[in-house]
Design a protein around this motif. Structure first.
Motif, mmCIF file in Angstrom:
data_model
loop_
_atom_site.group_PDB
_atom_site.id
_atom_site.type_symbol
_atom_site.label_atom_id
_atom_site.label_comp_id
_atom_site.label_asym_id
_atom_site.label_seq_id
_atom_site.Cartn_x
_atom_site.Cartn_y
_atom_site.Cartn_z
ATOM 1 N N LYS A 1 19.763 67.447 -22.261
ATOM 2 C CA LYS A 1 21.073 67.056 -23.302
ATOM 3 C C LYS A 1 22.686 66.086 -23.674
ATOM 4 O O LYS A 1 23.259 66.090 -22.627
ATOM 5 C CB LYS A 1 21.901 68.655 -22.300
ATOM 6 C CG LYS A 1 21.953 69.492 -22.080
ATOM 7 C CD LYS A 1 22.586 70.824 -21.377
ATOM 8 C CE LYS A 1 21.438 71.727 -20.930
ATOM 9 N NZ LYS A 1 22.999 72.851 -20.424
ATOM 10 N N SER A 2 21.605 65.969 -24.663
ATOM 11 C CA SER A 2 22.533 64.674 -25.112
ATOM 12 C C SER A 2 24.101 64.365 -25.431
ATOM 13 O O SER A 2 24.936 64.430 -25.199
ATOM 14 C CB SER A 2 21.449 63.842 -25.873
ATOM 15 O OG SER A 2 21.098 62.561 -25.572
ATOM 16 N N ALA A 3 24.043 64.644 -26.985
ATOM 17 C CA ALA A 3 24.937 64.058 -27.883
ATOM 18 C C ALA A 3 26.082 65.304 -27.688
ATOM 19 O O ALA A 3 27.176 65.070 -27.520
ATOM 20 C CB ALA A 3 25.049 64.590 -29.331
ATOM 21 N N SER A 4 25.857 66.509 -27.202
ATOM 22 C CA SER A 4 26.578 66.710 -26.372
ATOM 23 C C SER A 4 27.973 66.535 -25.769
ATOM 24 O O SER A 4 28.850 66.577 -25.923
ATOM 25 C CB SER A 4 26.796 68.054 -25.947
ATOM 26 O OG SER A 4 25.184 67.953 -25.158
ATOM 27 N N TYR A 5 27.673 65.695 -25.409
ATOM 28 C CA TYR A 5 28.283 64.568 -24.249
ATOM 29 C C TYR A 5 29.798 64.264 -25.056
ATOM 30 O O TYR A 5 30.373 63.243 -24.435
ATOM 31 C CB TYR A 5 27.804 63.081 -23.667
ATOM 32 C CG TYR A 5 26.787 63.203 -22.935
ATOM 33 C CD1 TYR A 5 26.162 65.048 -21.800
ATOM 34 C CD2 TYR A 5 25.543 62.721 -22.154
ATOM 35 C CE1 TYR A 5 25.435 65.088 -21.509
ATOM 36 C CE2 TYR A 5 24.868 63.211 -21.343
ATOM 37 C CZ TYR A 5 24.933 63.681 -21.127
ATOM 38 O OH TYR A 5 23.651 63.986 -19.863
ATOM 39 N N VAL A 6 29.698 63.479 -26.777
ATOM 40 C CA VAL A 6 30.743 63.714 -27.118
ATOM 41 C C VAL A 6 31.421 64.071 -27.397
ATOM 42 O O VAL A 6 32.893 63.794 -27.504
ATOM 43 C CB VAL A 6 29.877 62.730 -28.440
ATOM 44 C CG1 VAL A 6 28.809 61.437 -28.030
ATOM 45 C CG2 VAL A 6 30.075 63.677 -28.990
ATOM 46 N N ALA A 7 31.968 65.678 -27.059
ATOM 47 C CA ALA A 7 32.313 67.060 -26.614
ATOM 48 C C ALA A 7 33.845 66.312 -25.820
ATOM 49 O O ALA A 7 33.361 66.227 -24.532
ATOM 50 C CB ALA A 7 31.617 68.197 -26.991
ATOM 51 N N ARG B 1 7.677 64.935 -20.583
ATOM 52 C CA ARG B 1 8.146 65.856 -19.380
ATOM 53 C C ARG B 1 9.544 65.932 -19.584
ATOM 54 O O ARG B 1 10.166 66.951 -19.294
ATOM 55 C CB ARG B 1 8.408 64.593 -18.242
ATOM 56 C CG ARG B 1 6.651 65.193 -17.052
ATOM 57 C CD ARG B 1 6.785 66.242 -16.747
ATOM 58 N NE ARG B 1 7.345 66.722 -16.504
ATOM 59 C CZ ARG B 1 7.472 67.041 -14.962
ATOM 60 N NH1 ARG B 1 7.270 66.113 -13.842
ATOM 61 N NH2 ARG B 1 8.444 68.156 -14.296
ATOM 62 N N HIS B 2 9.925 65.465 -21.347
ATOM 63 C CA HIS B 2 11.624 65.503 -21.534
ATOM 64 C C HIS B 2 11.503 66.533 -22.400
ATOM 65 O O HIS B 2 10.345 66.932 -23.661
ATOM 66 C CB HIS B 2 12.097 64.060 -22.214
ATOM 67 C CG HIS B 2 12.712 63.695 -20.573
ATOM 68 N ND1 HIS B 2 11.396 63.116 -19.293
ATOM 69 C CD2 HIS B 2 13.973 63.098 -20.161
ATOM 70 C CE1 HIS B 2 12.184 62.196 -18.809
ATOM 71 N NE2 HIS B 2 13.550 62.357 -19.525
ATOM 72 N N GLN B 3 12.676 67.372 -22.714
ATOM 73 C CA GLN B 3 12.564 68.076 -23.582
ATOM 74 C C GLN B 3 14.257 67.713 -24.400
ATOM 75 O O GLN B 3 15.597 67.372 -22.995
ATOM 76 C CB GLN B 3 13.037 69.222 -23.720
ATOM 77 C CG GLN B 3 13.118 70.268 -24.424
ATOM 78 C CD GLN B 3 13.251 71.598 -24.708
ATOM 79 O OE1 GLN B 3 14.316 72.734 -24.229
ATOM 80 N NE2 GLN B 3 11.639 72.361 -24.332
ATOM 81 N N LEU B 4 14.604 67.145 -25.829
ATOM 82 C CA LEU B 4 15.844 66.602 -26.315
ATOM 83 C C LEU B 4 16.209 67.296 -26.617
ATOM 84 O O LEU B 4 15.821 68.274 -27.405
ATOM 85 C CB LEU B 4 15.365 65.250 -26.864
ATOM 86 C CG LEU B 4 14.330 64.348 -26.246
ATOM 87 C CD1 LEU B 4 15.022 62.832 -27.061
ATOM 88 C CD2 LEU B 4 15.288 63.873 -25.419
ATOM 89 N N ARG B 5 18.156 67.860 -26.335
ATOM 90 C CA ARG B 5 18.420 68.472 -27.105
ATOM 91 C C ARG B 5 19.897 68.389 -27.651
ATOM 92 O O ARG B 5 20.588 67.323 -26.422
ATOM 93 C CB ARG B 5 18.972 69.768 -26.130
ATOM 94 C CG ARG B 5 17.158 70.658 -25.991
ATOM 95 C CD ARG B 5 18.245 72.312 -24.962
ATOM 96 N NE ARG B 5 16.752 72.296 -24.366
ATOM 97 C CZ ARG B 5 17.133 73.713 -23.798
ATOM 98 N NH1 ARG B 5 18.454 74.515 -23.865
ATOM 99 N NH2 ARG B 5 16.069 74.882 -23.391
ATOM 100 N N TYR B 6 19.854 68.012 -28.723
ATOM 101 C CA TYR B 6 21.849 67.265 -28.793
ATOM 102 C C TYR B 6 22.821 68.994 -29.483
ATOM 103 O O TYR B 6 21.962 70.070 -30.132
ATOM 104 C CB TYR B 6 21.678 66.702 -30.461
ATOM 105 C CG TYR B 6 20.192 65.499 -29.894
ATOM 106 C CD1 TYR B 6 21.164 64.462 -30.046
ATOM 107 C CD2 TYR B 6 19.024 65.486 -29.498
ATOM 108 C CE1 TYR B 6 20.508 63.509 -28.994
ATOM 109 C CE2 TYR B 6 18.302 64.723 -29.387
ATOM 110 C CZ TYR B 6 18.941 63.810 -29.318
ATOM 111 O OH TYR B 6 18.661 62.643 -28.587
ATOM 112 N N VAL B 7 23.470 69.283 -29.035
ATOM 113 C CA VAL B 7 24.584 70.435 -29.649
ATOM 114 C C VAL B 7 25.760 68.808 -30.198
ATOM 115 O O VAL B 7 26.335 68.438 -29.388
ATOM 116 C CB VAL B 7 25.740 70.768 -28.514
ATOM 117 C CG1 VAL B 7 26.560 71.830 -28.980
ATOM 118 C CG2 VAL B 7 24.363 71.830 -27.544
ATOM 119 N N VAL B 8 26.201 69.138 -31.212
ATOM 120 C CA VAL B 8 26.899 68.157 -31.855
ATOM 121 C C VAL B 8 28.435 69.034 -32.712
ATOM 122 O O VAL B 8 27.807 70.680 -33.753
ATOM 123 C CB VAL B 8 26.400 68.043 -33.390
ATOM 124 C CG1 VAL B 8 27.081 66.589 -34.271
ATOM 125 C CG2 VAL B 8 24.648 66.709 -33.023
#
Length: 249
Positions: A74-80, A238-245
């Protein structure tokens, strides 16, 4: 070598779904006839696939294809703001994997000062060759290498902190950033894709045909000042990238 060719064929068949998770591979006898191979050749191919975590073998049992759960990034959601607060509170590889029902562990290499590689120095706004603190790691999911993560920190951020010590950082590095006066404000991810290099194959234990996701992450504090750079290599299978912007209104 013939056993590697057989392993490649079986791996491709598994990836295509010819042998689904939970199902069985052909028996040694069937593969021996199909490939005009010896028992040792077939068993060696099975050993390759077992080391890669693709199959389970056992005395007197059919060889079964392992169900591989994706490692969800879970990637870009870190910026929230809420996410930064959560991760600043101590989320780690172990706890993040636990949420997925996966046992997450890591192998830590030698921690210490190194000359910043060119690309890393550029993203840290440093002159090439300047010293940085490096923490090289191999990340494991259920005991299987799925990612390499080499983190580079500006010395004013890491020196004299748990980041510079030979050991895992309890609670993760984000609380350390904040304690040093460099709270995380945002992170930029630069993602590329390509075949695994020889170094990738050695560290991740993947075959020559494997592809990887390369993720360079720049962590910044107030004023857009970069404080660390992660150079990560993720197994693409093995990876699945998810972005919550967050939507801007």
């Amino acid at each position: 070598m013939k056993y590697l060719t057989l392993a490649d064929d079986l791996r491709s068949a598994i990836e295509r779904g010819d042998y689904p998770a939970g199902g069985h591979l052909p028996t040694v006898r069937e593969l021996r006839k199909r490939y005009d191979a010896t028992n040792d050749t077939v068993k060696s191919a099975f050993q390759v696939l077992q080391r890669e975590g693709l199959i389970n073998t056992g005395q007197g049992r059919r060889t079964r294809v392992v169900e591989q759960r994706p490692v969800i990034h879970k990637s870009a959601s870190y910026v929230a703001p809420s996410a930064v607060a959560m991760y600043g509170g101590g989320a780690t590889w172990k706890t993040t994997m636990a949420e997925l029902g996966i046992v997450g562990t890591q192998l830590l290499g030698r921690v210490g000062e190194v000359a910043a590689p060119g690309g890393v120095a550029e993203h840290l706004d440093l002159e090439p060759g300047r010293s940085v603190m490096c923490r090289p790691r191999v990340m494991l999911a259920d005991g299987e290498p799925v990612e390499t993560a080499d983190s580079y920190y500006r010395l004013e951020v890491a020196s004299g902190t748990p980041i510079a010590q030979q050991g895992l950082v309890r609670g993760g590095v984000y609380p350390v950033f904040a304690a040093q006066g460099f709270p995380l404000v945002d992170r930029e991810e630069i993602i590329t894709f390509g075949p695994a290099t020889e170094t990738d194959r050695e560290r991740l234990g993947v075959p020559a045909s494997a592809w990887v996701v390369r993720m360079l992450i720049v962590h910044r504090t107030h004023g857009g000042r970069p404080i660390s750079v992660d150079v990560n290599v993720l197994r693409a299978d093995r990876h699945q990238l998810r972005y919550v912007v967050p939507a801007h209104r």
